[in-house]
Design a protein around this motif. Structure first.
Motif, PDB file in Angstrom:
ATOM      1  N   ARG A 178       0.826  -1.210   0.000  1.00 16.88           N
ATOM      2  CA  ARG A 178       0.000   0.000   0.000  1.00 16.88           C
ATOM      3  C   ARG A 178       0.857   1.255   0.000  1.00 16.88           C
ATOM      4  NH1 ARG A 178      -3.138  -3.214   3.613  1.00 16.88           N
ATOM      5  NH2 ARG A 178      -2.094  -2.265   5.405  1.00 16.88           N
ATOM      6  N   LEU A 179       1.974   1.238   0.746  1.00 12.40           N
ATOM      7  CA  LEU A 179       2.853   2.412   0.754  1.00 12.40           C
ATOM      8  C   LEU A 179       3.422   2.684  -0.629  1.00 12.40           C
ATOM      9  CD1 LEU A 179       4.847   2.011   4.099  1.00 12.40           C
ATOM     10  CD2 LEU A 179       3.255   3.836   3.515  1.00 12.40           C
ATOM     11  N   VAL A 180       3.853   1.647  -1.318  1.00 11.00           N
ATOM     12  CA  VAL A 180       4.423   1.836  -2.654  1.00 11.00           C
ATOM     13  C   VAL A 180       3.345   2.316  -3.618  1.00 11.00           C
ATOM     14  CG1 VAL A 180       5.533   0.669  -4.588  1.00 11.00           C
ATOM     15  CG2 VAL A 180       6.243   0.167  -2.249  1.00 11.00           C
ATOM     16  N   GLN A 181       2.139   1.741  -3.532  1.00  7.36           N
ATOM     17  CA  GLN A 181       1.063   2.176  -4.424  1.00  7.36           C
ATOM     18  C   GLN A 181       0.675   3.618  -4.147  1.00  7.36           C
ATOM     19  OE1 GLN A 181      -2.636   2.375  -3.263  1.00  7.36           O
ATOM     20  NE2 GLN A 181      -2.736   3.569  -5.155  1.00  7.36           N
ATOM     21  N   THR A 182       0.618   4.004  -2.886  1.00  4.10           N
ATOM     22  CA  THR A 182       0.303   5.390  -2.551  1.00  4.10           C
ATOM     23  C   THR A 182       1.387   6.331  -3.051  1.00  4.10           C
ATOM     24  OG1 THR A 182      -0.880   4.621  -0.584  1.00  4.10           O
ATOM     25  CG2 THR A 182      -0.289   6.954  -0.667  1.00  4.10           C
ATOM     26  N   ALA A 183       2.645   5.902  -2.993  1.00  2.00           N
ATOM     27  CA  ALA A 183       3.737   6.740  -3.467  1.00  2.00           C
ATOM     28  C   ALA A 183       3.662   6.956  -4.973  1.00  2.00           C
ATOM     29  CB  ALA A 183       5.080   6.121  -3.095  1.00  2.00           C
ATOM     30  N   LEU A 184       3.196   5.975  -5.714  1.00  2.00           N
ATOM     31  CA  LEU A 184       3.057   6.154  -7.160  1.00  2.00           C
ATOM     32  C   LEU A 184       1.959   7.156  -7.490  1.00  2.00           C
ATOM     33  CD1 LEU A 184       3.444   2.503  -8.497  1.00  2.00           C
ATOM     34  CD2 LEU A 184       5.141   4.330  -8.475  1.00  2.00           C
ATOM     35  N   GLY A 185       0.909   7.211  -6.669  1.00  2.00           N
ATOM     36  CA  GLY A 185      -0.149   8.181  -6.890  1.00  2.00           C
ATOM     37  C   GLY A 185      -1.034   7.806  -8.073  1.00  2.00           C
ATOM     38  N   PRO A 186      -2.034   8.667  -8.366  1.00  6.71           N
ATOM     39  CA  PRO A 186      -2.920   8.398  -9.500  1.00  6.71           C
ATOM     40  C   PRO A 186      -2.116   8.305 -10.792  1.00  6.71           C
ATOM     41  CG  PRO A 186      -3.775  10.162  -8.110  1.00  6.71           C
ATOM     42  CD  PRO A 186      -2.377   9.896  -7.652  1.00  6.71           C
ATOM     43  N   PRO A 187      -2.561   7.468 -11.727  1.00  9.65           N
ATOM     44  CA  PRO A 187      -3.850   6.761 -11.770  1.00  9.65           C
ATOM     45  C   PRO A 187      -3.850   5.403 -11.081  1.00  9.65           C
ATOM     46  CG  PRO A 187      -2.715   6.462 -13.841  1.00  9.65           C
ATOM     47  CD  PRO A 187      -1.831   7.346 -13.006  1.00  9.65           C
ATOM     48  N   THR A 188      -2.792   5.025 -10.366  1.00  7.20           N
ATOM     49  CA  THR A 188      -2.807   3.744  -9.658  1.00  7.20           C
ATOM     50  C   THR A 188      -3.723   3.831  -8.441  1.00  7.20           C
ATOM     51  OG1 THR A 188      -0.883   4.360  -8.343  1.00  7.20           O
ATOM     52  CG2 THR A 188      -0.475   3.211 -10.417  1.00  7.20           C
ATOM     53  N   ASP A 189      -4.361   2.722  -8.120  1.00  8.63           N
ATOM     54  CA  ASP A 189      -5.246   2.645  -6.963  1.00  8.63           C
ATOM     55  C   ASP A 189      -5.084   1.269  -6.328  1.00  8.63           C
ATOM     56  OD1 ASP A 189      -6.782   0.800  -8.469  1.00  8.63           O
ATOM     57  OD2 ASP A 189      -8.032   2.390  -9.267  1.00  8.63           O
ATOM     58  N   PRO A 190      -5.726   1.010  -5.167  1.00 12.99           N
ATOM     59  CA  PRO A 190      -5.561  -0.293  -4.531  1.00 12.99           C
ATOM     60  C   PRO A 190      -5.979  -1.472  -5.400  1.00 12.99           C
ATOM     61  CG  PRO A 190      -6.473   1.274  -2.965  1.00 12.99           C
ATOM     62  CD  PRO A 190      -6.434   1.962  -4.291  1.00 12.99           C
ATOM     63  N   GLY A 191      -6.844  -1.240  -6.380  1.00  8.16           N
ATOM     64  CA  GLY A 191      -7.221  -2.334  -7.259  1.00  8.16           C
ATOM     65  C   GLY A 191      -6.059  -2.884  -8.060  1.00  8.16           C
ATOM     66  N   HIS A 192      -5.076  -2.044  -8.364  1.00 10.25           N
ATOM     67  CA  HIS A 192      -3.901  -2.527  -9.100  1.00 10.25           C
ATOM     68  C   HIS A 192      -3.043  -3.454  -8.236  1.00 10.25           C
ATOM     69  CE1 HIS A 192      -4.785   1.300 -11.424  1.00 10.25           C
ATOM     70  NE2 HIS A 192      -4.830   0.361 -12.345  1.00 10.25           N
ATOM     71  N   ILE A 193      -3.082  -3.271  -6.914  1.00 12.82           N
ATOM     72  CA  ILE A 193      -2.378  -4.218  -6.039  1.00 12.82           C
ATOM     73  C   ILE A 193      -2.989  -5.604  -6.193  1.00 12.82           C
ATOM     74  CG2 ILE A 193      -1.691  -4.728  -3.681  1.00 12.82           C
ATOM     75  CD1 ILE A 193      -1.853  -1.817  -3.013  1.00 12.82           C
ATOM     76  N   THR A 194      -4.324  -5.663  -6.279  1.00 15.88           N
ATOM     77  CA  THR A 194      -4.978  -6.950  -6.472  1.00 15.88           C
ATOM     78  C   THR A 194      -4.580  -7.573  -7.801  1.00 15.88           C
ATOM     79  OG1 THR A 194      -6.849  -6.129  -5.167  1.00 15.88           O
ATOM     80  CG2 THR A 194      -7.212  -8.100  -6.491  1.00 15.88           C
ATOM     81  N   GLU A 195      -4.454  -6.776  -8.855  1.00 13.86           N
ATOM     82  CA  GLU A 195      -4.024  -7.312 -10.146  1.00 13.86           C
ATOM     83  C   GLU A 195      -2.637  -7.940 -10.043  1.00 13.86           C
ATOM     84  OE1 GLU A 195      -4.771  -5.136 -13.814  1.00 13.86           O
ATOM     85  OE2 GLU A 195      -5.810  -3.603 -12.652  1.00 13.86           O
ATOM     86  N   VAL A 196      -1.733  -7.274  -9.340  1.00 16.62           N
ATOM     87  CA  VAL A 196      -0.386  -7.826  -9.189  1.00 16.62           C
ATOM     88  C   VAL A 196      -0.420  -9.073  -8.313  1.00 16.62           C
ATOM     89  CG1 VAL A 196       1.959  -7.337  -8.397  1.00 16.62           C
ATOM     90  CG2 VAL A 196       0.631  -5.552  -9.532  1.00 16.62           C
ATOM     91  N   PHE A 197      -1.187  -9.018  -7.240  1.00 20.35           N
ATOM     92  CA  PHE A 197      -1.220 -10.119  -6.279  1.00 20.35           C
ATOM     93  C   PHE A 197      -1.791 -11.387  -6.906  1.00 20.35           C
ATOM     94  CE2 PHE A 197      -2.967 -12.400  -2.584  1.00 20.35           C
ATOM     95  CZ  PHE A 197      -1.864 -12.395  -1.753  1.00 20.35           C
ATOM     96  N   LEU A 198      -2.793 -11.233  -7.764  1.00 18.86           N
ATOM     97  CA  LEU A 198      -3.437 -12.379  -8.393  1.00 18.86           C
ATOM     98  C   LEU A 198      -2.913 -12.657  -9.791  1.00 18.86           C
ATOM     99  CD1 LEU A 198      -7.135 -11.653  -7.346  1.00 18.86           C
ATOM    100  CD2 LEU A 198      -5.521 -13.214  -6.259  1.00 18.86           C
ATOM    101  N   GLY A 199      -1.833 -12.001 -10.179  1.00 17.98           N
ATOM    102  CA  GLY A 199      -1.315 -12.133 -11.532  1.00 17.98           C
ATOM    103  C   GLY A 199      -0.443 -13.334 -11.763  1.00 17.98           C
ATOM    104  N   GLY A 200      -0.254 -14.204 -10.764  1.00 20.93           N
ATOM    105  CA  GLY A 200       0.552 -15.389 -10.937  1.00 20.93           C
ATOM    106  C   GLY A 200       2.038 -15.174 -10.811  1.00 20.93           C
ATOM    107  N   LEU A 201       2.451 -14.016 -10.271  1.00 18.78           N
ATOM    108  CA  LEU A 201       3.880 -13.722 -10.129  1.00 18.78           C
ATOM    109  C   LEU A 201       4.361 -13.795  -8.687  1.00 18.78           C
ATOM    110  CD1 LEU A 201       4.215 -10.632 -12.508  1.00 18.78           C
ATOM    111  CD2 LEU A 201       4.689 -13.023 -13.038  1.00 18.78           C
ATOM    112  N   MET A 202       3.467 -13.611  -7.725  1.00 22.18           N
ATOM    113  CA  MET A 202       3.857 -13.524  -6.321  1.00 22.18           C
ATOM    114  C   MET A 202       3.496 -14.805  -5.584  1.00 22.18           C
ATOM    115  SD  MET A 202       2.863  -9.596  -5.308  1.00 22.18           S
ATOM    116  CE  MET A 202       4.090  -9.593  -4.000  1.00 22.18           C
ATOM    117  N   HIS A 203       4.262 -15.094  -4.546  1.00 21.89           N
ATOM    118  CA  HIS A 203       4.011 -16.240  -3.696  1.00 21.89           C
ATOM    119  C   HIS A 203       4.398 -15.891  -2.272  1.00 21.89           C
ATOM    120  CE1 HIS A 203       8.300 -16.589  -4.775  1.00 21.89           C
ATOM    121  NE2 HIS A 203       8.441 -17.132  -3.573  1.00 21.89           N
ATOM    122  N   GLN A 204       3.737 -16.507  -1.316  1.00 22.01           N
ATOM    123  CA  GLN A 204       4.061 -16.272   0.087  1.00 22.01           C
ATOM    124  C   GLN A 204       5.305 -17.061   0.453  1.00 22.01           C
ATOM    125  OE1 GLN A 204       0.890 -17.140   2.788  1.00 22.01           O
ATOM    126  NE2 GLN A 204       2.055 -16.580   4.622  1.00 22.01           N
TER     127      GLN A 204
END
Length: 581
Positions: A410-436
């Motif tokens: 959230r901090l990184v997304q907020t730092a980027l500012g508009p037009p990015t929003d929290p929905g783009h975090i979900t796109e990255v999280f569910l994009g098949g690139l990240m793992h716990q």
């Protein structure tokens, strides 16, 4: 004595009540010995770089040159005190294996996190005012003093007269979906819970977790935990219609698509008012299991089951379009959306246009979070083709500071500012690139869980942005941390410090650089020396990261990459068709 002390403090510019002063004395007597002073939140510090010069002053040598020229180092301003060395702050403190990078000692720190609702939290609370109604409760009675005195004066007999207690008319059951992707919205769920408890609109607030991983959705006594007894959805149904069921979800789970959650929501909607708070932005609703479209809704009584609502199309005549399902409102967590819904619920009869959960066909679910097996280049190519440009850019910034926790995202997304929003975090999280990370304990709290990119995907994502843009984002994150100290919730992180008991394996992946003055405000005493990977002041090297003199030319650290791990891969390391930015 206390009054005199408060007067002296007020004359000095520090206004404290007597209770606050006594609390300060009590706290001072219980602080450990040798701890530094707890400073009050001061005014925002001066931004990075030299002070702004007058308009008629001659340009200084530190001013930027023509477009395209290399950005010079920013010397310390003579009028500003040296803020001290900047130290890297990361989400994890584990030594990296199979690397020659120096191990930097680190201390745990509670870094401030931003609020999801932001400045609209107060207006969101005001939007619930229509629900603050009180009605006589004939099950509880209280003494009616005025009527008792009147009876005593008229008859001369001491006879008490009672009346029904006026109490709040609604109870709230807050159900939080704790699926895989809802870890990103844990802060939103916590803020909504605190908001509902402070709204003074409900008799009681009960919070449950929603487990949809099995065959039938079940409720837990607490969200985001595997412990606790499972309960059937029928246990929160209220036949009297005086219980509001509010579900917080992003609709990503499979149960929202195959009809299981629809049956649960229809069960609750037959008993009382029911609604869904959609965590995703409205532009992503159609891709989730909670798609909605606007309908005109007419109520016949205050509260009551949403099944009794009369639903028509807001444009077409009723003979052409029929709503053949149980009405379940889908709300954005905004003051306007919540206010329109609250006024409709609280009115004896009214009409409003609300988005209702569409009774469309059940659709197969999208892939859940987790790195796709196989070639990392192919996974990045699939993500780039499917995701929005803003999500792809955000993924590159997250890869530069990975592994990351949800607050860091959230901090990184907020730092980027508009037009990015929290929905783009979900796109990255569910994009098949990240793992716990597998090293995380199963019972780790949601905002403590760490996520990383695969080893092949990270260098490819870093080609999407330039090092200068990554440095600007790091500085913006640091500025947000400085402004939020003492005003926002906190999350655990690790900061480089010579007295640390843990070690940071790669200081170049830090998402921010904290100066000594800010560390004092966070409760960390200054260390003796600048430490590894820190410098004397801010600048193009992310708060003064010092290059390693033993590193080969061109491999020095710039705050986002280290000497042993260059920020961008070499041309010979990229797969065919890839070019660095």
């Amino acid at each position: 004595m206390i009054t005199r002390v408060t007067q002296v403090l007020a004359e000095s510019g520090v206004e404290l009540s007597q209770e606050e002063l006594l609390d300060a004395f009590w706290l001072a007597g219980r602080l450990p010995r040798g701890s530094g002073p707890l400073a009050r939140l001061a005014a925002p510090e001066a931004p990075y770089g030299p002070a702004e010069a007058p308009a008629d002053a001659a340009p200084s040598p530190a001013e930027p040159g023509p477009e395209g020229a290399e950005e010079p180092h920013e010397p310390a301003t003579a009028g500003q005190p040296d803020p001290g060395p900047a130290r890297p702050v990361l989400s994890t403190a584990e030594p990296e294996e199979d690397t020659d990078a120096p191990q930097v000692p680190a201390l745990p720190v509670r870094a401030p996190d931003g609020r999801v609702s932001g400045a609209g939290e107060l207006r969101l609370g005001k939007s619930l005012r229509p629900l603050r109604q009180r009605f006589p409760d004939h099950r509880r009675h209280e003494l009616d003093i005025a009527r008792t005195v009147t009876v005593l004066a008229d008859t001369g007999m001491l006879e008490t007269v009672t009346r029904p207690v006026r109490s709040r008319w609604l109870s709230l059951v807050l159900v939080v979906d704790d699926g895989v992707s809802m870890v990103l919205w844990q802060r939103l769920a916590a803020e909504l819970r605190a908001l509902m408890e402070r709204a003074s609109a409900f008799r009681d607030v009960r919070v449950h977790g929603l487990d949809t991983r099995g065959g039938t959705p079940r409720l837990r006594t607490s969200p985001y935990t595997d412990s606790g007894r499972l309960r059937a959805p029928q246990t929160v149904s209220d036949p009297t219609g005086n219980t509001l069921a509010l579900v917080v979800s992003d609709g990503v789970g499979e149960a929202w698509r195959d009809g299981r959650m629809r049956r649960v929501m229809e069960l609750w909607a037959r008993c009382g008012p029911t609604a869904i708070v959609q965590a995703l932005p409205a532009r992503l609703w159609d891709g989730s299991g909670i798609a909605a479209r606007p309908w005109r809704v007419t109520t016949r009584r205050r509260g009551g089951p949403t099944r009794a609502w009369h639903v028509t199309d807001p444009v077409l005549p009723p003979d052409l379009v029929h709503f053949d399902s149980v009405a379940v409102p889908v709300l954005e967590p905004t003051p306007v959306a919540v206010g329109d819904w609250a006024r409709l619920i609280a009115s004896p009869s009214g009409t409003a246009v609300l988005p209702l959960w569409s009774p469309g066909r059940d659709r197969p679910g999208r892939p859940s979070a987790g790195a796709s097996p196989g070639d990392g280049a192919q996974a990045v190519l699939r993500f780039r083709d499917a995701a929005s440009p803003e999500a792809y850019r955000l993924a590159a910034h997250l890869a530069a500071v990975s592994p990351v926790t949800p607050p860091v995202m959230r901090l990184v997304q907020t730092a980027l500012g508009p037009p990015t929003d929290p929905g783009h975090i979900t796109e990255v999280f569910l994009g098949g690139l990240m793992h716990q990370l597998t090293t995380d304990a199963p019972d780790r709290l949601p905002h403590h869980r760490r996520y990383d990119f695969s080893g092949d995907a990270r260098p490819l994502l870093l080609t999407a942005v330039s090092p200068k843009e990554l440095l600007r984002t790091t500085r913006t994150v640091t500025a947000h941390i400085e402004a939020a100290v003492g005003r926002s919730p906190v999350f655990p992180a690790w900061v480089g410090h010579p007295d640390g008991s843990a070690v940071i394996g790669n200081a170049g992946r830090s998402f921010g650089w904290l100066k000594e003055e800010l560390l004092r405000r966070l409760g960390i005493a200054p260390g003796g020396g600048s430490g590894t990977g820190t410098g004397s002041g801010p600048g193009p090297r992310a708060a003064g990261a010092v290059p390693d003199p033993a590193a080969p030319p061109g491999a020095e650290s710039d705050g986002c990459g280290t000497a042993t791990e260059p920020l961008l891969p070499g041309p010979d390391e990229l797969p065919p068709g890839w070019e660095p930015s």
